[in-house]
Design a protein around this motif. Sequence first.
Motif, PDB file in Angstrom:
ATOM      1  N   ILE A  96      16.982 -30.452-102.039  1.00 19.26           N
ATOM      2  CA  ILE A  96      17.875 -29.545-101.321  1.00 19.26           C
ATOM      3  C   ILE A  96      17.799 -29.899 -99.844  1.00 19.26           C
ATOM      4  N   ARG A  97      18.969 -30.087 -99.221  1.00 20.51           N
ATOM      5  CA  ARG A  97      19.025 -30.409 -97.792  1.00 20.51           C
ATOM      6  C   ARG A  97      19.934 -29.399 -97.096  1.00 20.51           C
ATOM      7  N   VAL A  98      19.352 -28.627 -96.169  1.00 22.01           N
ATOM      8  CA  VAL A  98      20.147 -27.694 -95.383  1.00 22.01           C
ATOM      9  C   VAL A  98      20.427 -28.352 -94.041  1.00 22.01           C
ATOM     10  N   VAL A  99      21.680 -28.786 -93.869  1.00 26.11           N
ATOM     11  CA  VAL A  99      22.095 -29.478 -92.650  1.00 26.11           C
ATOM     12  C   VAL A  99      22.483 -28.470 -91.569  1.00 26.11           C
ATOM     13  N   SER A 100      23.069 -27.354 -91.994  1.00 22.38           N
ATOM     14  CA  SER A 100      23.415 -26.257 -91.095  1.00 22.38           C
ATOM     15  C   SER A 100      23.574 -25.008 -91.951  1.00 22.38           C
ATOM     16  N   LYS A 111      22.613 -37.550-108.101  1.00 20.22           N
ATOM     17  CA  LYS A 111      23.875 -37.602-107.360  1.00 20.22           C
ATOM     18  C   LYS A 111      23.917 -36.497-106.308  1.00 20.22           C
ATOM     19  N   ARG A 112      24.280 -36.889-105.074  1.00 19.77           N
ATOM     20  CA  ARG A 112      24.343 -35.926-103.981  1.00 19.77           C
ATOM     21  C   ARG A 112      25.688 -35.200-104.007  1.00 19.77           C
ATOM     22  N   GLN A 113      25.643 -33.889-103.766  1.00 18.65           N
ATOM     23  CA  GLN A 113      26.861 -33.088-103.798  1.00 18.65           C
ATOM     24  C   GLN A 113      26.652 -31.809-103.001  1.00 18.65           C
ATOM     25  N   ASP A 114      27.758 -31.104-102.751  1.00 13.88           N
ATOM     26  CA  ASP A 114      27.688 -29.827-102.058  1.00 13.88           C
ATOM     27  C   ASP A 114      27.059 -28.782-102.980  1.00 13.88           C
ATOM     28  N   ALA A 115      26.254 -27.902-102.399  1.00 14.49           N
ATOM     29  CA  ALA A 115      25.550 -26.903-103.206  1.00 14.49           C
ATOM     30  C   ALA A 115      26.448 -25.750-103.620  1.00 14.49           C
ATOM     31  N   GLY A 116      27.528 -25.546-102.886  1.00 12.36           N
ATOM     32  CA  GLY A 116      28.426 -24.447-103.227  1.00 12.36           C
ATOM     33  C   GLY A 116      27.971 -23.091-102.730  1.00 12.36           C
ATOM     34  N   ILE A 117      26.949 -23.061-101.892  1.00 12.88           N
ATOM     35  CA  ILE A 117      26.478 -21.806-101.297  1.00 12.88           C
ATOM     36  C   ILE A 117      26.246 -22.030 -99.814  1.00 12.88           C
ATOM     37  N   ALA A 118      26.125 -20.947 -99.055  1.00  9.45           N
ATOM     38  CA  ALA A 118      25.886 -21.055 -97.617  1.00  9.45           C
ATOM     39  C   ALA A 118      25.255 -19.764 -97.124  1.00  9.45           C
ATOM     40  N   PHE A 119      24.603 -19.836 -95.969  1.00  6.39           N
ATOM     41  CA  PHE A 119      24.154 -18.641 -95.287  1.00  6.39           C
ATOM     42  C   PHE A 119      25.346 -18.034 -94.557  1.00  6.39           C
ATOM     43  N   GLN A 120      25.273 -16.753 -94.276  1.00  4.81           N
ATOM     44  CA  GLN A 120      26.418 -16.075 -93.661  1.00  4.81           C
ATOM     45  C   GLN A 120      26.637 -16.480 -92.212  1.00  4.81           C
ATOM     46  N   SER A 121      25.540 -16.824 -91.527  1.00  2.00           N
ATOM     47  CA  SER A 121      25.649 -17.110 -90.098  1.00  2.00           C
ATOM     48  C   SER A 121      24.442 -17.922 -89.646  1.00  2.00           C
ATOM     49  N   PRO A 122      24.546 -18.562 -88.463  1.00  2.00           N
ATOM     50  CA  PRO A 122      23.372 -19.248 -87.905  1.00  2.00           C
ATOM     51  C   PRO A 122      22.190 -18.291 -87.716  1.00  2.00           C
ATOM     52  N   GLU A 124      21.393 -15.639 -89.591  1.00  2.19           N
ATOM     53  CA  GLU A 124      20.734 -15.411 -90.872  1.00  2.19           C
ATOM     54  C   GLU A 124      19.917 -16.629 -91.283  1.00  2.19           C
ATOM     55  N   TYR A 125      20.459 -17.821 -91.051  1.00  5.10           N
ATOM     56  CA  TYR A 125      19.742 -19.058 -91.401  1.00  5.10           C
ATOM     57  C   TYR A 125      18.455 -19.187 -90.593  1.00  5.10           C
ATOM     58  N   ARG A 126      18.516 -18.908 -89.302  1.00  7.36           N
ATOM     59  CA  ARG A 126      17.318 -19.016 -88.467  1.00  7.36           C
ATOM     60  C   ARG A 126      16.279 -17.972 -88.882  1.00  7.36           C
ATOM     61  N   GLN A 127      16.755 -16.804 -89.258  1.00  7.18           N
ATOM     62  CA  GLN A 127      15.839 -15.782 -89.752  1.00  7.18           C
ATOM     63  C   GLN A 127      15.151 -16.263 -91.033  1.00  7.18           C
ATOM     64  N   PHE A 128      15.905 -16.925 -91.880  1.00  2.00           N
ATOM     65  CA  PHE A 128      15.343 -17.476 -93.110  1.00  2.00           C
ATOM     66  C   PHE A 128      14.290 -18.534 -92.793  1.00  2.00           C
ATOM     67  N   ILE A 129      14.550 -19.396 -91.820  1.00  2.27           N
ATOM     68  CA  ILE A 129      13.584 -20.426 -91.412  1.00  2.27           C
ATOM     69  C   ILE A 129      12.292 -19.773 -90.932  1.00  2.27           C
ATOM     70  N   LYS A 173      22.001 -27.745 -82.823  1.00  7.87           N
ATOM     71  CA  LYS A 173      21.276 -26.558 -82.378  1.00  7.87           C
ATOM     72  C   LYS A 173      20.681 -25.754 -83.516  1.00  7.87           C
ATOM     73  N   GLU A 174      20.734 -26.282 -84.731  1.00 11.84           N
ATOM     74  CA  GLU A 174      20.182 -25.572 -85.883  1.00 11.84           C
ATOM     75  C   GLU A 174      19.023 -26.363 -86.479  1.00 11.84           C
ATOM     76  N   PRO A 175      18.107 -25.677 -87.173  1.00 10.17           N
ATOM     77  CA  PRO A 175      17.018 -26.393 -87.854  1.00 10.17           C
ATOM     78  C   PRO A 175      17.560 -27.223 -89.023  1.00 10.17           C
ATOM     79  N   TYR A 176      16.844 -28.281 -89.360  1.00  8.41           N
ATOM     80  CA  TYR A 176      17.089 -29.028 -90.590  1.00  8.41           C
ATOM     81  C   TYR A 176      15.971 -28.682 -91.570  1.00  8.41           C
ATOM     82  N   LEU A 177      16.341 -28.440 -92.808  1.00  6.69           N
ATOM     83  CA  LEU A 177      15.347 -28.123 -93.830  1.00  6.69           C
ATOM     84  C   LEU A 177      15.606 -28.973 -95.067  1.00  6.69           C
ATOM     85  N   CYS A 178      14.595 -29.722 -95.478  1.00  4.14           N
ATOM     86  CA  CYS A 178      14.683 -30.527 -96.697  1.00  4.14           C
ATOM     87  C   CYS A 178      13.598 -30.060 -97.662  1.00  4.14           C
ATOM     88  N   ILE A 179      13.980 -29.871 -98.916  1.00  3.56           N
ATOM     89  CA  ILE A 179      13.039 -29.416 -99.938  1.00  3.56           C
ATOM     90  C   ILE A 179      13.062 -30.399-101.100  1.00  3.56           C
TER      91      ILE A 179
END
Length: 386
Positions: A96-100, A111-122, A124-129, A173-179
């Motif tokens: 899993i790669r979170v680019v933004s 095979k690499r593909q879009d996950a089909g999900i997203a965080f609501q806002s930067p 919320e994503y930063r809070q998750f990080i 300006k956002e974190p990168y997260l790879c799992i």
Amino acid sequence: MKTQDDVLQQLPVSGDMEEKLQALVNDYTTRKQQSLMQMKRGLLSKEDFLKEASEHIAAYYSTPGGDKELLGLFEQYIFGYSRLSPLIDDSTISDIRVVSFDQIRIKREGKRQDAGIAFQSPKEYRQFIDYVATRNQVNVSNLNAIQRFTDTESHPDFILRFTLSMPLVNTCKEPYLCIRKIPKNFPQMKELIEKDMLDLETAQLLIQRFRKSSTLICGGNSSGKTTLLNALKETLPDDLAVLVTQQADELTTKFHPDMMFLHSLPGTGESQVSYDLKHISIAGLTMDVDFFIIGEVKGAEALYLLNAAYTGQICAATIHAPSADRAPDKLVDYAMYDSRYSRDELMKMLDCFQTLIFMEHYKVMEIFHCKGWDEEKRKLIFERIL
């Protein structure tokens, strides 16, 4: 001066359940972080933690009939990984790669593909990080803008290896997260044959060679190196004492009664305690060990792997290399970080690694036998056996 209760009373409790959940999570990653850390360290049980959270909800977020729903969402968030939980649960996804906040990529069955999900806002994503860092007892200050850590406990089926880089070192300006997800129930050789990683004859050949001489498994990212090494080490006899050193807890055992595992511990800006693969490999050489394994060679630990193999200890490791016969060059490159030996001397020592395996797309593509060192030509002699 405002107290914690004063600040909490000012938080908005109206609005939809999503807003309340994010505000509640924010409480537990900031003002009530100690409770989250105590639960993570085993000082507070899950039941007591949720009881405290329930009381906190009743005090600051209570709405008729909504407390139980909010607690359920909070439990799912805290003991899972929020919006990423379905991706982590999916056994067909390996990475899993979170680019933004709104761009999440996955690798599904190679095979690499879009996950089909997203965080609501930067936000919320930063809070998750921040939550991920707190949960895994990792500091993401400017002194620790790049972090690697492993979660071996939260998921019943996978070990989760995280790589996190913060905006301080990112161009955006956002974190990168790879799992990276490593199955706890890793496949045995029989299952690898069924999955067409290799055929029965090749498997029997590798098992025989693995027990008798040192082995180097190479390839690119997600090529199957660790998967093959994990399966091969399970074929070792019970009367061999085995030591495994690794950066992340990817190699484990299901059956072997005499297998020890050490992992590296990176230092941080707040703590100078640090044990890298070099340090724990040196420690391994002082133990009563018959078989020495390094999960993945990335630095000066290569020299101690070579020393162990050259003094008669059977060894195995994985390394990034473009082909089986190029793997020794890469190992020597790493060994020279911490060595006074010449390149030729190190290459000569490598003739004890008699089995060289190249992996690609989760398949065994090449197997080379090292026949020894050609003194006249000053190079290793290889014979391709697959």
